[in-house]
Motif scaffolding. Structure first.
Motif, PDB file in Angstrom:
ATOM      1  N   LEU A  69       0.825  -1.205   0.000  1.00 37.35           N
ATOM      2  CA  LEU A  69       0.000   0.000   0.000  1.00 37.35           C
ATOM      3  C   LEU A  69       0.862   1.260   0.000  1.00 37.35           C
ATOM      4  O   LEU A  69       0.535   2.254  -0.649  1.00 37.35           O
ATOM      5  N   MET A  70       1.954   1.234   0.725  1.00 40.52           N
ATOM      6  CA  MET A  70       2.843   2.398   0.759  1.00 40.52           C
ATOM      7  C   MET A  70       3.488   2.610  -0.611  1.00 40.52           C
ATOM      8  O   MET A  70       3.662   3.743  -1.059  1.00 40.52           O
ATOM      9  N   ASP A  71       3.837   1.518  -1.293  1.00 39.78           N
ATOM     10  CA  ASP A  71       4.394   1.647  -2.637  1.00 39.78           C
ATOM     11  C   ASP A  71       3.364   2.262  -3.592  1.00 39.78           C
ATOM     12  O   ASP A  71       3.719   3.043  -4.477  1.00 39.78           O
ATOM     13  N   GLU A  72       2.113   1.889  -3.413  1.00 37.59           N
ATOM     14  CA  GLU A  72       1.064   2.433  -4.268  1.00 37.59           C
ATOM     15  C   GLU A  72       0.922   3.936  -4.066  1.00 37.59           C
ATOM     16  O   GLU A  72       0.670   4.683  -5.008  1.00 37.59           O
ATOM     17  N   LEU A  73       1.114   4.384  -2.819  1.00 34.94           N
ATOM     18  CA  LEU A  73       1.058   5.824  -2.540  1.00 34.94           C
ATOM     19  C   LEU A  73       2.155   6.557  -3.299  1.00 34.94           C
ATOM     20  O   LEU A  73       1.939   7.636  -3.861  1.00 34.94           O
ATOM     21  N   GLY A  74       3.330   5.950  -3.337  1.00 35.79           N
ATOM     22  CA  GLY A  74       4.415   6.540  -4.115  1.00 35.79           C
ATOM     23  C   GLY A  74       4.082   6.586  -5.592  1.00 35.79           C
ATOM     24  O   GLY A  74       4.445   7.548  -6.295  1.00 35.79           O
ATOM     25  N   LYS A  75       3.365   5.565  -6.079  1.00 42.22           N
ATOM     26  CA  LYS A  75       2.953   5.536  -7.494  1.00 42.22           C
ATOM     27  C   LYS A  75       2.004   6.684  -7.805  1.00 42.22           C
ATOM     28  O   LYS A  75       2.111   7.342  -8.853  1.00 42.22           O
ATOM     29  N   VAL A  76       1.060   6.955  -6.904  1.00 47.37           N
ATOM     30  CA  VAL A  76       0.117   8.057  -7.112  1.00 47.37           C
ATOM     31  C   VAL A  76       0.887   9.363  -7.295  1.00 47.37           C
ATOM     32  O   VAL A  76       0.596  10.161  -8.200  1.00 47.37           O
ATOM     33  N   LYS A  77       1.866   9.570  -6.461  1.00 44.01           N
ATOM     34  CA  LYS A  77       2.656  10.802  -6.544  1.00 44.01           C
ATOM     35  C   LYS A  77       3.429  10.879  -7.861  1.00 44.01           C
ATOM     36  O   LYS A  77       3.477  11.929  -8.511  1.00 44.01           O
ATOM     37  N   ARG A  78       4.016   9.764  -8.271  1.00 41.59           N
ATOM     38  CA  ARG A  78       4.794   9.755  -9.519  1.00 41.59           C
ATOM     39  C   ARG A  78       3.899  10.005 -10.739  1.00 41.59           C
ATOM     40  O   ARG A  78       4.295  10.719 -11.670  1.00 41.59           O
ATOM     41  N   VAL A  79       2.701   9.448 -10.737  1.00 41.91           N
ATOM     42  CA  VAL A  79       1.778   9.643 -11.859  1.00 41.91           C
ATOM     43  C   VAL A  79       1.346  11.106 -11.950  1.00 41.91           C
ATOM     44  O   VAL A  79       1.273  11.678 -13.045  1.00 41.91           O
ATOM     45  N   ILE A  80       1.082  11.714 -10.813  1.00 42.08           N
ATOM     46  CA  ILE A  80       0.703  13.133 -10.807  1.00 42.08           C
ATOM     47  C   ILE A  80       1.824  13.977 -11.395  1.00 42.08           C
ATOM     48  O   ILE A  80       1.586  14.903 -12.186  1.00 42.08           O
ATOM     49  N   GLU A  81       3.063  13.648 -11.035  1.00 40.78           N
ATOM     50  CA  GLU A  81       4.207  14.458 -11.448  1.00 40.78           C
ATOM     51  C   GLU A  81       4.511  14.352 -12.940  1.00 40.78           C
ATOM     52  O   GLU A  81       5.383  15.066 -13.436  1.00 40.78           O
ATOM     53  N   LYS A  82       3.793  13.504 -13.660  1.00 39.65           N
ATOM     54  CA  LYS A  82       3.959  13.438 -15.107  1.00 39.65           C
ATOM     55  C   LYS A  82       3.401  14.687 -15.799  1.00 39.65           C
ATOM     56  O   LYS A  82       3.770  14.987 -16.934  1.00 39.65           O
ATOM     57  N   GLN A  83       2.515  15.398 -15.103  1.00 37.46           N
ATOM     58  CA  GLN A  83       1.939  16.598 -15.707  1.00 37.46           C
ATOM     59  C   GLN A  83       2.019  17.827 -14.810  1.00 37.46           C
ATOM     60  O   GLN A  83       1.800  18.947 -15.265  1.00 37.46           O
ATOM     61  N   ALA A  84       2.325  17.652 -13.541  1.00 37.42           N
ATOM     62  CA  ALA A  84       2.449  18.812 -12.638  1.00 37.42           C
ATOM     63  C   ALA A  84       3.228  18.392 -11.403  1.00 37.42           C
ATOM     64  O   ALA A  84       3.218  17.222 -11.003  1.00 37.42           O
ATOM     65  N   SER A  85       3.901  19.337 -10.799  1.00 32.14           N
ATOM     66  CA  SER A  85       4.651  19.039  -9.582  1.00 32.14           C
ATOM     67  C   SER A  85       3.696  18.945  -8.394  1.00 32.14           C
ATOM     68  O   SER A  85       2.656  19.600  -8.360  1.00 32.14           O
ATOM     69  N   VAL A  86       4.045  18.098  -7.435  1.00 27.39           N
ATOM     70  CA  VAL A  86       3.287  18.010  -6.188  1.00 27.39           C
ATOM     71  C   VAL A  86       3.908  19.009  -5.220  1.00 27.39           C
ATOM     72  O   VAL A  86       5.038  18.832  -4.759  1.00 27.39           O
ATOM     73  N   ASP A  87       3.170  20.064  -4.922  1.00 18.15           N
ATOM     74  CA  ASP A  87       3.729  21.174  -4.152  1.00 18.15           C
ATOM     75  C   ASP A  87       3.572  21.006  -2.654  1.00 18.15           C
ATOM     76  O   ASP A  87       4.312  21.614  -1.879  1.00 18.15           O
ATOM     77  N   GLU A  88       2.604  20.212  -2.228  1.00 21.02           N
ATOM     78  CA  GLU A  88       2.328  20.056  -0.802  1.00 21.02           C
ATOM     79  C   GLU A  88       1.875  18.625  -0.541  1.00 21.02           C
ATOM     80  O   GLU A  88       0.983  18.110  -1.218  1.00 21.02           O
ATOM     81  N   VAL A  89       2.522  17.982   0.433  1.00 20.92           N
ATOM     82  CA  VAL A  89       2.096  16.657   0.894  1.00 20.92           C
ATOM     83  C   VAL A  89       1.826  16.775   2.391  1.00 20.92           C
ATOM     84  O   VAL A  89       2.770  16.898   3.187  1.00 20.92           O
ATOM     85  N   LEU A  90       0.563  16.761   2.760  1.00 17.04           N
ATOM     86  CA  LEU A  90       0.172  16.906   4.157  1.00 17.04           C
ATOM     87  C   LEU A  90      -0.099  15.535   4.766  1.00 17.04           C
ATOM     88  O   LEU A  90      -0.889  14.754   4.232  1.00 17.04           O
ATOM     89  N   LEU A  91       0.554  15.261   5.876  1.00 17.34           N
ATOM     90  CA  LEU A  91       0.322  14.029   6.616  1.00 17.34           C
ATOM     91  C   LEU A  91      -0.650  14.326   7.752  1.00 17.34           C
ATOM     92  O   LEU A  91      -0.373  15.175   8.615  1.00 17.34           O
ATOM     93  N   VAL A  92      -1.792  13.629   7.746  1.00 22.45           N
ATOM     94  CA  VAL A  92      -2.799  13.820   8.788  1.00 22.45           C
ATOM     95  C   VAL A  92      -2.538  12.818   9.903  1.00 22.45           C
ATOM     96  O   VAL A  92      -2.454  11.609   9.670  1.00 22.45           O
TER      97      VAL A  92
END
Length: 404
Positions: A305-328
């Motif tokens: 599941l943690m690897d999948e979270l990293g995948k979500v971030k990498r897919v987003i970065e194909k078209q835009a940078s991830v500027d904020e990652v908030l941990l709740v």
């Protein structure tokens, strides 16, 4: 003679016949007049059985009645909706979020009520006439029970020891001011707690919200959307939590309340990275200010599941940078929250912490422990279940609330 009698007989018979015909004639004339008087000049003629127009003197012919006077208009204000209107769908009214400044005042009051044990305990100990080693041990214990952490606790106690030795005699006012200054240093007001929510390179800022199950990520995204709307930001939500039932609908409901659109999949168990990608794509096309991606909760010890979270971030970065990652994080979990934070920090580059349920614990020291351990600032705090019970974290406000 016989002829004369015969003539007289004829005359009598004729008179009798006339006497019988006259009443019949008068009756027919009277019936005609009555029928004519009941008809209006504009009424159509009555058509007989043969198709010709003729007056019909029939005893069973109904006399047209005068039209009834219209009833007085009813008061529509008291009328009930018809059943067939009861099911019509109405658009929910868009709410106006509370101003951020108003939230800070309200949250400070709640924090003061819930964390007085830490502040009052330290003030009571430091206000004693004589502070010996036993008192310092009690101070350390109070800080550790508040989840300040071992390193920050020793740092604070050493600083307090030095100042108490210099002061010698202490008034209550001096003790409170000294403790306030040292706690503020510990919480570190120099850390950048601003949210990266400004458009750049003609693209929206992209924010991911992550955390374990049950900490309130989706609710936090909804509340944060209200904060940004109150700051006149144009926001779009992405429902990338595709595993929890109704998570997407819950997020969409939060968005509808403040007029924010939500990109979600109608397929249960859809690829979260795909949903996140489409949300960012829509945000770019619609030229919004901020795209917020809600992710599924996951246990920090589940590698897949943690690897999948990293995948979500990498897919987003194909078209835009991830500027904020908030941990709740749930503030009531204490030191377990530190373990969670460390694992998430290894998978995605955490830029800020959101502490929820801070009003439900006297362990406000978790703020210090997390910041010292990760070097990441607490940016937002949640103090309650209300829609506007989320506010930017302020170091001095936080310490003043602890000291009441």
């Amino acid at each position: 003679m016989n002829e004369t009698l015969l003539i007289i007989l004829y005359i009598v018979i004729a008179l009798a016949v006339v006497g019988l015909l006259i009443p019949l004639f008068l009756k027919g004339r009277r019936s005609k007049e009555i029928y004519s008087s009941t008809r209006d000049a504009n009424d159509p003629p009555v058509t007989g059985a043969g198709g010709s127009t003729a007056l019909q003197d029939r005893p069973d012919t109904a006399v047209p009645a005068e039209p009834a006077a219209p009833p007085e208009a009813a008061d529509v204000s008291d009328a009930e909706l018809l059943d067939d209107l009861a099911g019509l769908e109405t658009l929910p009214a868009i709410e106006t979020p509370a101003a951020v400044e108003g939230r800070l005042v309200r949250l400070r009051a709640r924090l003061a009520r819930s964390n007085t044990a830490l502040g009052k305990g330290l003030l009571a100990l430091l206000s004693r006439d004589t502070i010996d080693e036993n008192v310092w041990d009690e101070i350390e214990e109070t800080l550790l029970l508040a989840d300040v952490g071992t390193g920050p606790t020793l740092e604070l106690v050493d600083a307090l020891r030095a100042r108490v030795k210099i002061l010698g005699s202490r008034t209550p006012g001096q003790v409170q001011q000294m403790l306030r200054e040292e706690l503020i240093k510990l919480v570190d007001p120099t850390m950048d707690r601003s949210l990266n929510v400004a458009r750049h390179d003609s693209r929206p800022a992209v924010m991911m919200v992550v955390g374990v199950n049950g900490v309130g990520k989706t609710t936090t995204v909804g509340k944060l959307a209200r904060v940004l709307v109150a700051e006149d930001k144009d926001v779009l939500l992405g429902a990338a939590d595709t595993f929890r039932a109704a998570a997407a609908e819950q997020l969409a409901t939060w968005g509808q309340r403040v007029g924010v659109p939500t990109v979600k999949s109608d397929v249960d168990g859809a690829d979260p990275a795909s949903v996140a990608f489409e949300a960012v794509k829509a945000g770019i096309e619609q030229e919004v200010d901020v795209v917020m991606i809600d992710t599924a909760g996951r246990l920090q010890n589940k590698i897949g599941l943690m690897d999948e979270l990293g995948k979500v971030k990498r897919v987003i970065e194909k078209q835009a940078s991830v500027d904020e990652v908030l941990l709740v994080l749930d503030a009531t979990t204490g030191q377990n929250g530190l373990t969670q934070a460390k694992v998430f920090a290894e998978v995605v580059n955490i830029t800020g912490i959101v502490l929820t349920k801070l009003d439900g614990t006297a362990k406000g020291g978790i703020v210090v422990a997390i910041q010292k351990t990760l070097g990441v600032p607490v940016k937002l705090v949640g103090l309650g279940e209300g829609a506007d019970d989320l506010a930017p974290f302020d170091a001095e406000e936080f310490v003043d609330a602890l000291l009441n």
